[in-house]
Write an enzyme that holds these catalytic residues in place. Structure first.
Site, mmCIF file in Angstrom:
data_model
loop_
_atom_site.group_PDB
_atom_site.id
_atom_site.type_symbol
_atom_site.label_atom_id
_atom_site.label_comp_id
_atom_site.label_asym_id
_atom_site.label_seq_id
_atom_site.Cartn_x
_atom_site.Cartn_y
_atom_site.Cartn_z
ATOM 1 N N ASP A 132 65.630 62.633 92.971
ATOM 2 C CA ASP A 132 64.485 63.312 93.575
ATOM 3 C C ASP A 132 64.113 62.605 94.874
ATOM 4 O O ASP A 132 64.313 61.392 95.012
ATOM 5 C CB ASP A 132 63.275 63.270 92.629
ATOM 6 C CG ASP A 132 63.346 64.316 91.539
ATOM 7 O OD1 ASP A 132 63.868 65.406 91.804
ATOM 8 O OD2 ASP A 132 62.879 64.040 90.423
ATOM 9 N N MET A 133 63.565 63.363 95.820
ATOM 10 C CA MET A 133 63.067 62.757 97.054
ATOM 11 C C MET A 133 61.552 62.680 96.965
ATOM 12 O O MET A 133 60.898 63.620 96.507
ATOM 13 C CB MET A 133 63.489 63.580 98.271
ATOM 14 C CG MET A 133 63.312 62.844 99.595
ATOM 15 S SD MET A 133 64.322 61.352 99.739
ATOM 16 C CE MET A 133 65.946 62.057 100.043
ATOM 17 N N ARG A 182 69.902 69.486 96.620
ATOM 18 C CA ARG A 182 68.791 70.368 96.242
ATOM 19 C C ARG A 182 67.845 70.493 97.430
ATOM 20 O O ARG A 182 67.299 69.497 97.924
ATOM 21 C CB ARG A 182 68.030 69.788 95.050
ATOM 22 C CG ARG A 182 66.771 70.596 94.675
ATOM 23 C CD ARG A 182 65.862 69.797 93.752
ATOM 24 N NE ARG A 182 66.518 69.496 92.488
ATOM 25 C CZ ARG A 182 66.279 68.401 91.771
ATOM 26 N NH1 ARG A 182 65.438 67.491 92.208
ATOM 27 N NH2 ARG A 182 66.900 68.216 90.619
ATOM 28 N N HIS A 225 60.923 79.745 94.365
ATOM 29 C CA HIS A 225 60.476 80.850 93.517
ATOM 30 C C HIS A 225 60.153 82.082 94.364
ATOM 31 O O HIS A 225 59.672 83.081 93.851
ATOM 32 C CB HIS A 225 59.208 80.444 92.744
ATOM 33 C CG HIS A 225 59.371 79.201 91.942
ATOM 34 N ND1 HIS A 225 59.022 77.968 92.424
ATOM 35 C CD2 HIS A 225 59.853 79.000 90.686
ATOM 36 C CE1 HIS A 225 59.275 77.055 91.500
ATOM 37 N NE2 HIS A 225 59.787 77.645 90.440
ATOM 38 N N ARG A 286 50.602 68.139 91.926
ATOM 39 C CA ARG A 286 51.452 68.744 92.961
ATOM 40 C C ARG A 286 51.766 70.192 92.635
ATOM 41 O O ARG A 286 51.875 71.039 93.528
ATOM 42 C CB ARG A 286 52.732 67.920 93.145
ATOM 43 C CG ARG A 286 52.483 66.585 93.844
ATOM 44 C CD ARG A 286 53.769 65.956 94.330
ATOM 45 N NE ARG A 286 54.644 65.554 93.246
ATOM 46 C CZ ARG A 286 54.562 64.392 92.601
ATOM 47 N NH1 ARG A 286 53.621 63.512 92.935
ATOM 48 N NH2 ARG A 286 55.408 64.086 91.647
ATOM 49 N N ARG A 287 51.897 70.508 91.355
ATOM 50 C CA ARG A 287 52.129 71.915 90.982
ATOM 51 C C ARG A 287 50.894 72.755 91.307
ATOM 52 O O ARG A 287 51.014 73.896 91.748
ATOM 53 C CB ARG A 287 52.455 72.035 89.490
ATOM 54 C CG ARG A 287 53.703 71.307 89.041
ATOM 55 C CD ARG A 287 54.986 71.838 89.626
ATOM 56 N NE ARG A 287 55.253 71.464 91.009
ATOM 57 C CZ ARG A 287 55.707 70.277 91.398
ATOM 58 N NH1 ARG A 287 55.931 69.329 90.508
ATOM 59 N NH2 ARG A 287 55.938 70.030 92.662
#
Length: 305
Positions: A132-133, A182, A225, A286-287
């Site tokens: 992950d970044m 990604r 999404h 964050r979501r």
């Protein structure tokens, strides 16, 4: 504006205590987090793979400043990978690792050694790892560790955040044969000196980055999404002569599950990002920051209790 505020409080200890103290919070978190233990995560993997989806597992935690905690995170990943192998899910589920959770803020060598241990366990399980970044201050370190990992574990992937000004250059370097990348928009509060601030500018940057990946020789992992960006992905893949097996979509656990399943039925590879563990606060905030609909869902849940 709301998103910026939420990203700011994602690192606030006071806000963490307040949000975590709401009795209903755990119920809402369950929409985005598979559970607090490996058993819950494995059950989620089974459900998703039964629906013809693939998975990447994230043991929640970040910005670890304690060597013992970093070692415990490694142990959790190795245990999860060992559990995937005997039930035949190694080829359907990989893991995502935040280097800051395995010692990056303490010592680069520690983070590299820990990442190597996880990559070795992944290889034994028949799968791989994607790094992950995190915020922009970690990019150079993460990419340098990636280069070393790929010497022994060439399938190791990495996330790149489109909203950073530097990302198009990074992607040109990364778009090589076999390179798994990604592409995400970005989910950290970054200053205007290093990142696009307006949604429209971020979207445009995402498309530019996506074009680089599709025209390159690597394996793009398109994390979105957004129906419009999915349509653009299909168009760019077609122009580049890519088949559906030469890239994949990635979506978050609990978000647009109908779209995930529809894309899979249409023949696309869809990988669901499945977080688990008890250190869920930063991920959860964050979501909320990413989509107003998530905030509305949270507030409705609070009012209903």
């Amino acid at each position: 504006m709301l998103g910026s505020v939420l990203l700011a409080v994602s690192r606030s200890p006071l806000a963490r205590r307040a949000v975590s103290g709401f009795p209903v919070t755990r119920l809402v978190v369950d929409r985005f987090v598979a559970g607090e233990d490996a058993g819950s995560a494995l059950a989620a993997v089974q459900r998703l793979t039964d629906a013809r989806l693939t998975v990447t597992l994230d043991h929640l935690g970040e910005e670890t400043k304690d060597a013992r905690a970093a070692a415990e995170t490694v142990k959790a990943y190795v245990s999860m990978l060992d559990a995937l192998r005997p039930i035949g899910l190694g080829t359907r589920a990989e893991v995502s690792v935040k280097l800051s959770a395995v010692g990056q803020m303490l010592d680069r060598g520690m983070a590299l050694d820990h990442a190597r241990e996880i990559c070795a366990a992944a290889r034994d399980a028949g799968t791989t790892v994607t790094l992950d970044m995190e915020d922009h201050t970690t990019v150079d370190s993460t990419l340098s560790i990636l280069r070393e990992l790929r010497e022994d574990f060439p399938a190791t992937g990495v996330a790149v955040q489109a909203y950073l000004f530097r990302s198009e250059g990074d992607l040109r370097d990364l778009s090589r044969e076999g390179s798994r990348v990604r592409l995400v928009k970005g989910a950290y509060a970054e200053p205007a000196s290093v990142a696009h601030q307006k949604k429209a500018d971020v979207d445009k940057a995402y498309v530019r980055c996506l074009r680089i990946l599709m025209e390159g020789k690597g394996y793009p992992m398109v994390a979105t999404h957004d129906d419009r960006l999915i349509s653009i992905t299909e168009l760019l893949a077609d122009r580049a002569g890519r088949g559906r097996d030469s890239f994949e979509y990635q979506m978050l656990y609990g978000i647009r599950t109908d779209k995930q399943e529809a894309l899979a039925r249409a023949g696309s590879t869809v990988r669901v990002y499945v977080p688990y563990g008890d250190d869920w606060y930063g991920y959860f905030m964050r979501r909320l920051a990413e989509r107003p609909a998530n905030v509305a869902f949270f507030l409705r849940s609070l009012r209903s209790k």
